[in-house]
Design a protein around this motif. Structure first.
Motif, PDB file in Angstrom:
ATOM      1  N   ARG A 157       0.843  -1.198   0.000  1.00 44.93           N
ATOM      2  CA  ARG A 157       0.000   0.000   0.000  1.00 44.93           C
ATOM      3  C   ARG A 157       0.883   1.255   0.000  1.00 44.93           C
ATOM      4  N   ALA A 158       1.955   1.225   0.790  1.00 44.90           N
ATOM      5  CA  ALA A 158       2.856   2.379   0.848  1.00 44.90           C
ATOM      6  C   ALA A 158       3.556   2.612  -0.485  1.00 44.90           C
ATOM      7  N   GLN A 159       3.722   1.572  -1.301  1.00 48.81           N
ATOM      8  CA  GLN A 159       4.420   1.675  -2.581  1.00 48.81           C
ATOM      9  C   GLN A 159       3.512   2.104  -3.725  1.00 48.81           C
ATOM     10  N   ARG A 160       2.249   2.298  -3.459  1.00 48.40           N
ATOM     11  CA  ARG A 160       1.340   2.661  -4.547  1.00 48.40           C
ATOM     12  C   ARG A 160       1.727   3.996  -5.187  1.00 48.40           C
ATOM     13  N   ARG A 253      -5.251  -6.565  -6.956  1.00 44.07           N
ATOM     14  CA  ARG A 253      -6.011  -5.888  -8.022  1.00 44.07           C
ATOM     15  C   ARG A 253      -5.303  -4.627  -8.480  1.00 44.07           C
ATOM     16  N   HIS A 254      -4.707  -3.877  -7.533  1.00 45.82           N
ATOM     17  CA  HIS A 254      -4.005  -2.650  -7.910  1.00 45.82           C
ATOM     18  C   HIS A 254      -2.830  -2.965  -8.839  1.00 45.82           C
ATOM     19  N   GLY A 255      -2.074  -3.997  -8.498  1.00 46.90           N
ATOM     20  CA  GLY A 255      -0.953  -4.384  -9.351  1.00 46.90           C
ATOM     21  C   GLY A 255      -1.409  -4.904 -10.700  1.00 46.90           C
ATOM     22  N   LEU A 256      -2.476  -5.705 -10.711  1.00 46.50           N
ATOM     23  CA  LEU A 256      -3.003  -6.233 -11.973  1.00 46.50           C
ATOM     24  C   LEU A 256      -3.479  -5.122 -12.890  1.00 46.50           C
ATOM     25  N   ALA A 257      -4.120  -4.111 -12.314  1.00 47.61           N
ATOM     26  CA  ALA A 257      -4.633  -3.013 -13.135  1.00 47.61           C
ATOM     27  C   ALA A 257      -3.497  -2.309 -13.862  1.00 47.61           C
TER      28      ALA A 257
END
Length: 647
Positions: A157-160, A253-257
């Protein structure tokens, strides 16, 4: 070839200042970590006790270490004390496992495997030595591993990057919104070392694409398909083992997107990278400045200014549109999309078929007769890789399993292709162990599932099991000669992620075969990474009493607390020990005028240097990127190891 420890050949950034940057407090902070864990012997250096600070599972092998001058340990014993101060076990120290350095001439073991009562404990030395360990727990594996997985998820989450970032972690703000309209550029050219960009200017070759979001690769703000696809694959595999882990699905999901944005199926283009990390006097790069990521969007510089490539970050394709794609990237991207198909097949078959179509498309674009250097990142020296058949095995295997889940009649063809790529990998000269440059352990274990006990032409289940044992046996052979039973090479880069790779491989092997011969080895390797090592520190932020407090990470350094009272980047896994000689070379360290100086000393008034040995060193210091920088792939393999241990 033996297990690889890949150097991340990151050039030392030049100390230049971003044209528009937030003001930064410049005060240096140095503090000692909690002063428990050692006590001075009568007339010499302290005797120290090293334990897995995250704890031991009730039903696993439990090993701790005592390190000191040999004469102080000859007549020493231990007692195990619970949280109420009661002694629950006593005994002599175990056999000497070797010498560590000039000061610590003897290392002894403490075997606690027979203790299975859940609780919190410390080891206290008796006899000719005095000292005590940090506190540790004994509990069920799931109870121990779940908080570690949740902390790893917090790091992701911190790396987003992008618009959707968590304000509750390090006061993050939306960043790199200009990535929504990034201009495609030709691949840059570098000298052999990868430290110097040879192009006077970058060359635009296409229009604008949306490559916003994703994760920062490490302590910098670059985004790589190579490392993100590896990490997201491990998140997906961890989710398979721990489907209810809090926050894991959201980060997956964030990484997949973002990976979905990096693949343009309409033109057959895979984008490999956003941003640039090594430049020259006319092209400023991510590694030239130390700032918060939102400062990049605030830059006000004209076109042609060297800082323009920081504000408007270039995106580089892995190949020209429609051209064959480096097979390592094509294979692992196919694996990620196919894993997504598998995990949505039951609840959303329509979405699963869409993921399967993407996986098949990128897989079909693989260059299966590559020549020259594989495409990883630019420059290639940041993440070198030679073998690629493992990635193709991984992609074909997950395609076969996804097709099987969806009743797609291509399952058998992909299974046969996976077997062929597995044989090609086994016949190669560059076999390694689980890490960002080698995914064979992930591919083999799922291919065993796909084969369902039977072979296909050219491969047998036993051949796959044998290669998994080869990877683990290499680690065990090193561990047998090491005073702390370390299975990875700790005087080179990537010691900690390779260690967690061995843990994950042992757990995958046991799950796939029912053979538990490596379980004790896996427990010892996890223990080494979490405190049972010469330095007595966990290499994961927030795990245990002693852990990294000054990571080489721009957001943590500039936005986090430097007073030593809390975990500023909880869940981050750092590289850990590396070549000691590099840590004593000022030219190899990161220095920036905007960097907040931070250094943490080990407990008891010692120096980390006191515990260096066998060519390896460790520093908990913001400028020591070689040992204190966290990364996506470091943390994802630890998360996978924890999830597999929990299950």
């Amino acid at each position: 070839m033996t297990a690889r420890s890949r150097p991340r050949s990151r050039p030392r950034p030049r100390t230049v200042v971003l044209a528009v940057a937030a003001a930064v407090a410049a005060g240096a902070v140095t503090y000692a970590l909690p002063a428990r864990g050692s006590a001075p012997a009568a007339d010499g250096p302290p005797v120290v006790v090293r334990v897995d600070q995250a704890g031991y599972a009730v039903d696993e092998a439990k090993q701790a270490f005592v390190m000191g001058p040999e004469q102080d340990l000859d007549g020493a014993g231990f007692k195990l004390v619970d949280a109420h101060g009661r002694t629950v076990r006593t005994g002599p120290l175990g056999p000497r496992t070797g010498r560590w350095n000039r000061t610590y001439t003897s290392v002894r073991t403490v075997d606690l495997s027979a203790v299975d009562t859940p609780g919190t404990y410390r080891i206290e030395l008796t006899g000719t030595a005095s000292g005590s360990s940090p506190a540790f727990t004994i509990a069920a594996a799931r109870d121990l591993m779940t908080p570690l997985v949740q902390d790893n998820v917090r790091f992701f989450r911190a790396q987003r990057d992008g618009a959707d970032v968590p304000a509750d972690i390090l006061s993050r703000k939306p960043s790199h919104l200009a990535d929504r309209r990034a201009t495609v550029h030709a691949a840059p050219h570098y000298d052999r070392s990868g430290k110097k960009l040879l192009d006077e200017r970058l060359t635009p070759v296409g229009g604008q694409v949306d490559v916003s979001g994703g994760f920062f690769d490490a302590g910098d703000f670059l985004k790589f398909t190579h490392t993100t696809s590896y990490s997201v694959a491990e998140l997906l595999l961890a989710r398979r083992s721990m489907p209810g882990a809090a926050g894991l699905s959201a980060e997956t999901r964030h990484g997949l997107a973002w990976l979905d944005r990096m693949w343009d199926g309409s033109t057959g283009t895979l984008y490999a990278q956003v941003g640039i990390g090594a430049g020259n006097d006319t092209v400023r790069t991510d590694h030239d400045v130390w700032r918060l990521p939102e400062a990049d969007d605030a830059l006000d510089v004209p076109p042609g200014h060297p800082d323009r490539t920081i504000k408007d970050r270039p995106v580089f394709p892995a190949a020209e549109p429609g051209a064959p794609i480096s097979p390592n990237l094509a294979g692992r991207m196919a694996a990620v999309f196919a894993l997504a198909a598998q995990q949505t097949a039951h609840d959303d078959p329509g979405a699963a078929r869409t993921w399967l179509a993407k996986a098949a498309a990128v897989y079909e674009h693989a260059d299966t007769a590559p020549s020259g250097t594989l495409v990883t990142v630019f420059p290639h020296a940041f993440y070198p890789e030679e073998v690629w058949q493992d990635d193709m095995e991984f992609g074909a295997t997950e395609l076969a399993l996804a097709a099987q889940a969806l009743g797609d009649d291509r399952a058998d063809a992909w299974r046969r292709q996976a077997a062929g790529w597995a044989k090609a990998y086994l016949d190669s000269d560059d076999k390694g162990t689980l890490g960002v440059a080698d995914v064979s352990a992930l591919a083999h274990t799922d291919l065993l599932t796909a084969l369902n006990g039977s072979g296909t032409p050219g491969i047998s289940p036993d051949a796959l099991r044998t290669d998994l044992r080869r990877q683990l046996d290499e680690g065990m052979a090193r561990a047998a000669k090491d005073p702390f039973t370390a299975g990875a090479v700790y005087s080179e880069a990537d010691a900690v992620p390779h260690t967690f790779g061995l843990v994950a491989t042992a757990r995958l092997y046991a799950k796939a075969t029912g053979d538990h011969r490596y379980d004790a080895f896996a427990a010892r390797q996890r223990g080494w990474a979490l405190g049972a090592n010469p330095w007595g520190t966990s290499f994961m932020v927030g795990a245990g009493e002693t852990f990294p407090h000054c990571p080489s990470h721009q957001v943590a350094n500039l936005a986090g607390s430097l007073d030593g009272t809390g975990a500023i980047l909880r869940g981050a896994v750092v590289n850990g020990p590396n070549s000691a000689k590099d840590l004593d070379d000022p030219d190899s360290l990161n220095t920036f005028p905007t960097m907040r100086k931070c250094a943490a000393n080990p407990p008891g008034g010692a120096s980390w240097r006191d515990f260096d040995g066998r060519g390896a060193g460790y520093r908990d210091r913001m400028d020591a990127w070689q040992t204190a920088e966290p990364a996506l792939d470091f943390t994802s393999v630890a998360l996978l190891a924890f999830a597999l241990t929990a299950s």
